[in-house]
Design a protein around this motif. Sequence first.
Motif, PDB file in Angstrom:
ATOM      1  N   SER A  39      23.937 -36.297  -3.693  1.00 15.55           N
ATOM      2  CA  SER A  39      23.415 -36.068  -2.342  1.00 15.55           C
ATOM      3  C   SER A  39      23.379 -34.566  -2.065  1.00 15.55           C
ATOM      4  CB  SER A  39      24.262 -36.793  -1.286  1.00 15.55           C
ATOM      5  OG  SER A  39      25.623 -36.395  -1.362  1.00 15.55           O
ATOM      6  N   PHE A  40      22.529 -34.177  -1.171  1.00 15.82           N
ATOM      7  CA  PHE A  40      22.244 -32.767  -0.889  1.00 15.82           C
ATOM      8  C   PHE A  40      22.622 -32.442   0.557  1.00 15.82           C
ATOM      9  CE2 PHE A  40      18.600 -29.674   0.138  1.00 15.82           C
ATOM     10  CZ  PHE A  40      19.370 -28.564  -0.187  1.00 15.82           C
ATOM     11  N   TRP A  41      23.401 -31.379   0.735  1.00 19.38           N
ATOM     12  CA  TRP A  41      23.961 -31.031   2.040  1.00 19.38           C
ATOM     13  C   TRP A  41      23.710 -29.568   2.400  1.00 19.38           C
ATOM     14  CZ3 TRP A  41      26.603 -34.919   4.713  1.00 19.38           C
ATOM     15  CH2 TRP A  41      26.853 -36.079   3.974  1.00 19.38           C
ATOM     16  N   GLU A  42      23.668 -29.302   3.702  1.00 20.01           N
ATOM     17  CA  GLU A  42      23.556 -27.935   4.208  1.00 20.01           C
ATOM     18  C   GLU A  42      24.765 -27.641   5.097  1.00 20.01           C
ATOM     19  OE1 GLU A  42      19.848 -28.342   6.197  1.00 20.01           O
ATOM     20  OE2 GLU A  42      18.647 -27.830   4.435  1.00 20.01           O
ATOM     21  N   ARG A  43      25.231 -26.418   5.029  1.00 20.09           N
ATOM     22  CA  ARG A  43      26.390 -26.022   5.831  1.00 20.09           C
ATOM     23  C   ARG A  43      25.904 -25.459   7.162  1.00 20.09           C
ATOM     24  NH1 ARG A  43      31.764 -27.446   5.176  1.00 20.09           N
ATOM     25  NH2 ARG A  43      33.135 -25.834   6.057  1.00 20.09           N
ATOM     26  N   ASP A  44      26.311 -26.117   8.229  1.00 22.34           N
ATOM     27  CA  ASP A  44      25.914 -25.699   9.573  1.00 22.34           C
ATOM     28  C   ASP A  44      27.177 -25.301  10.324  1.00 22.34           C
ATOM     29  OD1 ASP A  44      24.763 -25.262  11.993  1.00 22.34           O
ATOM     30  OD2 ASP A  44      24.307 -27.350  12.437  1.00 22.34           O
ATOM     31  N   THR A  49      26.096 -31.008   6.970  1.00 18.51           N
ATOM     32  CA  THR A  49      25.114 -31.940   7.506  1.00 18.51           C
ATOM     33  C   THR A  49      24.194 -32.373   6.369  1.00 18.51           C
ATOM     34  OG1 THR A  49      23.580 -30.146   8.117  1.00 18.51           O
ATOM     35  CG2 THR A  49      25.148 -30.902   9.797  1.00 18.51           C
ATOM     36  N   TYR A  50      23.820 -33.651   6.388  1.00 25.69           N
ATOM     37  CA  TYR A  50      22.943 -34.178   5.351  1.00 25.69           C
ATOM     38  C   TYR A  50      21.580 -33.495   5.454  1.00 25.69           C
ATOM     39  CZ  TYR A  50      21.590 -37.774   1.964  1.00 25.69           C
ATOM     40  OH  TYR A  50      21.212 -38.436   0.822  1.00 25.69           O
ATOM     41  N   ALA A  51      21.099 -32.970   4.351  1.00 26.96           N
ATOM     42  CA  ALA A  51      19.835 -32.233   4.356  1.00 26.96           C
ATOM     43  C   ALA A  51      18.675 -33.125   4.776  1.00 26.96           C
ATOM     44  CB  ALA A  51      19.567 -31.645   2.977  1.00 26.96           C
ATOM     45  N   THR A  52      17.774 -32.575   5.566  1.00 27.56           N
ATOM     46  CA  THR A  52      16.633 -33.339   6.062  1.00 27.56           C
ATOM     47  C   THR A  52      15.462 -33.342   5.082  1.00 27.56           C
ATOM     48  OG1 THR A  52      15.834 -31.389   7.254  1.00 27.56           O
ATOM     49  CG2 THR A  52      17.255 -32.927   8.469  1.00 27.56           C
ATOM     50  N   GLN A  53      15.553 -32.540   4.031  1.00 27.03           N
ATOM     51  CA  GLN A  53      14.528 -32.552   2.993  1.00 27.03           C
ATOM     52  C   GLN A  53      15.202 -32.326   1.651  1.00 27.03           C
ATOM     53  OE1 GLN A  53      11.787 -29.154   3.235  1.00 27.03           O
ATOM     54  NE2 GLN A  53      13.176 -28.177   4.683  1.00 27.03           N
ATOM     55  N   GLY A  54      14.489 -32.633   0.594  1.00 30.26           N
ATOM     56  CA  GLY A  54      15.062 -32.517  -0.735  1.00 30.26           C
ATOM     57  C   GLY A  54      15.165 -31.084  -1.218  1.00 30.26           C
TER      58      GLY A  54
END
Length: 212
Positions: A39-44, A49-54
Amino acid sequence: MTAGRRAQPLLLTVLPALGVLLALCSAGQAQAAGYRYWSFWERDGGRWTYATQGPATARPADGAVEGFRFAVSEDSGDASRPRGAADFGTVCAGTDAVRGKKRVALVLDFGTPADAPSGEKPPARRTACAVVPGDATSAEALAAVAKPLRYDTNALLCAIAGYPAKGCGEQVTATAEGKPGSGPSVGLLAGSGVVVALAAGAFWQARRRKNA
């Protein structure tokens, strides 16, 4: 009606009950579907948070923090986040800015042994600071620090740094308790033992009456 004849309706009552019991035992092993994947995540700020795009289309800015986590999950709402603290200053400490390029902090969490495919052992979690062109995607940043990557024919990310060696987003089944292959609960088995004991006792009691 003789005692011997009374035993037959009793058994006809007990046998359906045992059938229900076996169905309950099977229900104890009701399988919930999940998928083993990255799974791909972004640090906010201070949270993932789960990334909204690949990763193939996401284009992080200089100073971004992104994470990849390998685990068994049902969907994005159930997905496991990368573990441990992560911030750009720590991951990219000592990596100077380069004109025309950007720095992306990456957290690579290879998951737990419970999530690993059979016969494989997950590598230790690690971080890396990718220095890539300003228009690079997250996938390009990942490729700069975690080769070999493996994709399937649908461009799904299957492996990071060669892990796992095989498989790609395959479906995994687990019991309602979340343990692959585990049987009915102890309580259910104990209950079944009581039902079977009562049925056997009633049957032999009827036989004794018949022989009396």
